[in-house]
Write an enzyme that holds these catalytic residues in place. Structure first.
Site, mmCIF file in Angstrom:
data_model
loop_
_atom_site.group_PDB
_atom_site.id
_atom_site.type_symbol
_atom_site.label_atom_id
_atom_site.label_comp_id
_atom_site.label_asym_id
_atom_site.label_seq_id
_atom_site.Cartn_x
_atom_site.Cartn_y
_atom_site.Cartn_z
ATOM 1 C CB SER A 250 -0.910 0.016 1.237
ATOM 2 O OG SER A 250 -0.143 0.164 2.425
ATOM 3 C CE LYS A 251 -2.219 6.170 -3.063
ATOM 4 N NZ LYS A 251 -3.127 7.338 -3.165
ATOM 5 N NE ARG A 252 0.931 -0.550 6.170
ATOM 6 C CZ ARG A 252 0.007 -1.332 5.663
ATOM 7 N NH1 ARG A 252 -0.996 -0.798 4.985
ATOM 8 N NH2 ARG A 252 0.047 -2.634 5.837
ATOM 9 C CG HIS A 253 4.295 -1.133 2.379
ATOM 10 N ND1 HIS A 253 3.080 -1.704 2.104
ATOM 11 C CD2 HIS A 253 4.668 -1.616 3.596
ATOM 12 C CE1 HIS A 253 2.733 -2.516 3.087
ATOM 13 N NE2 HIS A 253 3.677 -2.472 4.001
ATOM 14 N N GLY A 254 5.668 3.237 0.765
ATOM 15 C CA GLY A 254 6.505 4.071 -0.099
ATOM 16 C C GLY A 254 6.220 3.801 -1.560
#
Length: 500
Positions: A250-254
Site C-alpha cells: 500500500s502507499k504506506r510502504h513508499g
C-alpha cells in the site's frame, strides 16, 4: 504448440509493482519459449478507465524493456481493448443462452446484499441461492418487456472442478461453494470472469500466468471454457508481493508504482532484475542478471509458493550493481533531465557541464542506487550548495571550529591554497602535506580540518577526487555561483573565530 501469453492490465491507474511483476514473468516465460506475448487492455470499468492511464501503462512497460507481439497498436487477434469487443461477448452469451447454460436474474441489489449478509451470519461463504434459476420463460419475457434490465448468470452444476497449477500443483474446488456467477450485467457489459474467457479463447492463449488472488476465479473460468466448447489454457498462479512488514502493498510502504522508480532515475534493467527475483531465483545462484540472462534462465519450475517481499534495501543493492555497470554517457543523459528539474543545471547543458557530470557520476555511482540520489547527495550539497554560514548551525562543525588545533590547520591550509590558479589533485596534496609539516599534524588530525575547510561538513567523498570537481564547478555557470577552494578555505578560516 506456439506459446501465447497475455498481460491484461486495467487502465484505472498507474502500473503497480505487483502487476508489473506479473508482466515480467509472462514476458520472460514467453521469450524463453519463443512464443507470442499479447498486451490486452481490460477497460470494461467505464467510470474509472481512461486512455491517459492506458498510455501511461504502455509507456511504463516500454521503459521496463517489455515488448509485445500483439496489442492495441498491432496484431491479428484484436480488438485488444475489451471496450471494443462487446459484440464478441454478446455472441458468446447468445451461444450459452441457446444451450441453456445461462439464465436471466432479476434480483435487486438489496436482495443480493441480504443474501450475502445471511450467508456470512451463518458462517457460509456468500453464494447466490438460485432465486431466479427456474423462472418461467413467460415471466422472463414479461418482465423484460416491462423494462426491467436483468443480469445474466451462468449455471454451475454440482461436481468437482480440478486443474493442475504449474506452480502449486493439483487444485480442486467443490462447485457447490461457487454459486451461479453473473457473466453479463444489467447494462450489457460482461463481468471479468466471462470477458477474460471469451478473450483468451479467441486469442488462443495457451498459458495464463497471474497472481494467486485469481485462484478462486479459475473454477468458474474452467466451467465457462467447457460450456463454450474450448480447451482451457494452462494456469500458473504467482505468489503475491507484500511490503517489508509482510502486509499487502500500500502507499504506506513508499514506492509501489513503476513510474515512481522511473521518476527517481532507477535504471529499468535494475527494476526488471529485481522484479524477477520476487518469487523466482536463478539456477546459477546469481542475483545480478541482464535481461538476456533472465530470459535464458527463467523457468516457472523455479517460482516459489511463498509471497515475495518488496525489500527497499535489496532493491537498492540490485540497482546499485546495475548502475555501477552502466555506460557513463548513458548515465549522464539520464541524469541531466533530473538535475534540470531539480534546479541544479541550466538548459541547455554545455560540453563543460557534461564533462563535469561525467566526473561527478564516476565519483558517486559506487554509492548510489538511482540518479535522483545523486541530486540529493551530500556531494551535490557540497559542490553546488556550499554556504559557510550554514556550517555554524552544525554542532559537529561548530565543535571543530572551536578547537584551537583544528583552527590552526584550517588557517594554515587556507594560506597555502593558491588564489590565482586551480587547486587540482596534485596541488591539493602538496598543500595538505605542507600544512601537516607546519602544524605537526597528520592522519585525521590533518585531513578532518581540511575537509571542514573545503566542505563545511565533517564527512563526504574522498577529497582528492572532490577538489577537482569543486574547482571545475567554480569555473562553470550554474544557477547559483559555486565558490572555489580558495574562497571556501578562506571563508571557513574567517569563521573559525566566531565559533567560540
Amino acid at each position: 504448440m506456439t506459446v501465447r501469453t497475455r498481460f491484461a492490465p486495467s487502465p484505472t491507474g498507474r502500473l503497480h509493482v505487483g502487476n508489473a511483476r506479473t508482466a515480467v514473468f509472462n514476458w520472460l516465460f514467453t521469450r524463453r519459449a519463443g512464443g507470442r506475448f499479447i498486451l490486452r487492455i481490460e477497460d470494461t470499468d467505464q467510470e474509472r478507465s481512461t486512455r491517459e492511464f492506458e498510455a501511461g501503462i504502455l509507456a511504463e512497460l516500454r521503459w521496463l524493456g517489455l515488448d509485445w507481439d500483439e496489442g492495441v497498436d498491432s496484431g491479428d487477434s484484436g480488438p485488444y481493448r475489451q471496450s471494443e469487443r462487446r459484440d464478441r461477448y454478446e455472441a458468446a452469451f447468445r451461444r450459452l443462452l441457446e444451450k441453456g447454460e445461462v439464465y436471466y436474474c432479476f434480483c435487486t441489489p438489496e436482495q443480493r446484499e441480504a443474501d450475502r449478509g445471511r450467508d456470512l451470519k451463518e458462517g457460509r461463504p456468500p453464494r447466490y441461492p438460485g432465486r431466479c434459476r427456474e423462472l418461467p420463460a413467460e415471466e422472463v419475457s414479461r418482465r423484460m418487456f416491462a423494462g426491467e434490465r436483468p443480469a445474466a448468470r451462468f449455471r454451475i452444476l454440482e461436481g468437482t472442478v480440478e486443474f493442475e497449477d504449474l506452480i502449486r500443483g493439483p487444485i480442486a474446488f467443490d462447485s457447490r461453494q461457487i454459486g451461479d456467477p453473473v457473466i453479463l450485467r444489467g447494462d450489457g457489459w460482461p463481468t471479468y470472469n466471462f470477458a477474460v474467457v471469451v478473450d483468451d479463447v479467441e486469442m488462443e492463449i495457451t498459458h495464463v500466468i497471474r497472481g494467486e488472488d485469481h485462484i478462486t476465479n479459475t473454477p468458474r473460468q474452467l466451467l465457462l471454457y467447457r460450456a463454450l466448447g474450448a480447451a482451457p489454457p494452462r494456469f500458473a498462479h504467482l505468489p503475491l508481493v507484500l511490503g517489508p512488514d509482510h502486509a499487502p502493498l500500500s502507499k504506506r510502504h513508499g514506492d509501489t508504482s513503476l513510474w515512481q522508480y522511473q521518476e527517481k532515475g532507477y535504471l529499468p534493467e535494475a527494476i526488471l532484475n529485481y522484479l524477477a527475483l520476487l518469487g523466482w531465483s536463478s539456477p546459477t545462484g546469481k542475483e545480478i542478471l541482464s535481461p538476456e540472462e533472465l530470459v535464458a534462465e527463467f523457468d516457472l519450475e523455479r517460482v516459489g509458493r511463498a509471497a515475495g517481499v518488496l525489500d527497499p534495501v535489496k532493491l537498492d543493492w540490485v540497482a546499485n550493481q546495475h548502475l555501477r555497470r552502466a555506460e557513463i554517457n548513458r548515465l549522464v543523459d539520464l541524469a541531466i533531465p533530473i538535475l534540470e528539474a531539480g534546479g541544479e543545471l541550466k538548459s541547455p547543458v554545455s560540453p563543460g557541464h557534461r564533462a563535469w557530470l561525467i566526473s561527478l557520476l564516476d565519483l558517486l555511482k559506487p554509492s548510489v542506487s538511482s540518479l535522483s540520489q545523486i541530486r540529493d547527495s551530500d556531494a551535490m550539497d557540497i559542490l553546488l550548495r556550499f554556504n559557510p554560514e550554514n556550517s555554524l548551525s552544525d554542532p559537529e562543525v561548530r565543535k571543530d571550529l572551536g578547537d584551537p588545533r583544528c583552527r590552526e590547520v584550517i588557517r594554515t591550509f587556507a594560506s597555502l591554497v593558491p588564489s590565482d590558479s586551480p587547486l587540482d589533485a596534485q596541488t591539493y596534496k602538496q598543500a595538505a602535506q605542507e600544512t601537516g609539516k607546519r602544524t605537526g599534524t597528520k592522519g585525521r588530525d590533518l585531513y578532518h580540518p581540511i575537509r571542514v575547510a573545503l566542505t563545511a561538513r565533517v564527512s563526504g567523498p574522498e577529497l582528492v577526487k572532490l577538489v577537482p570537481l569543486i574547482e571545475e564547478a567554480s569555473r562553470l555557470e550554474f544557477p547559483s555561483p559555486v565558490p572555489g577552494c580558495f574562497d571556501r578555505a578562506t571563508s571557513i578560516a574567517n569563521l573559525a573565530g566566531e565559533a567560540l
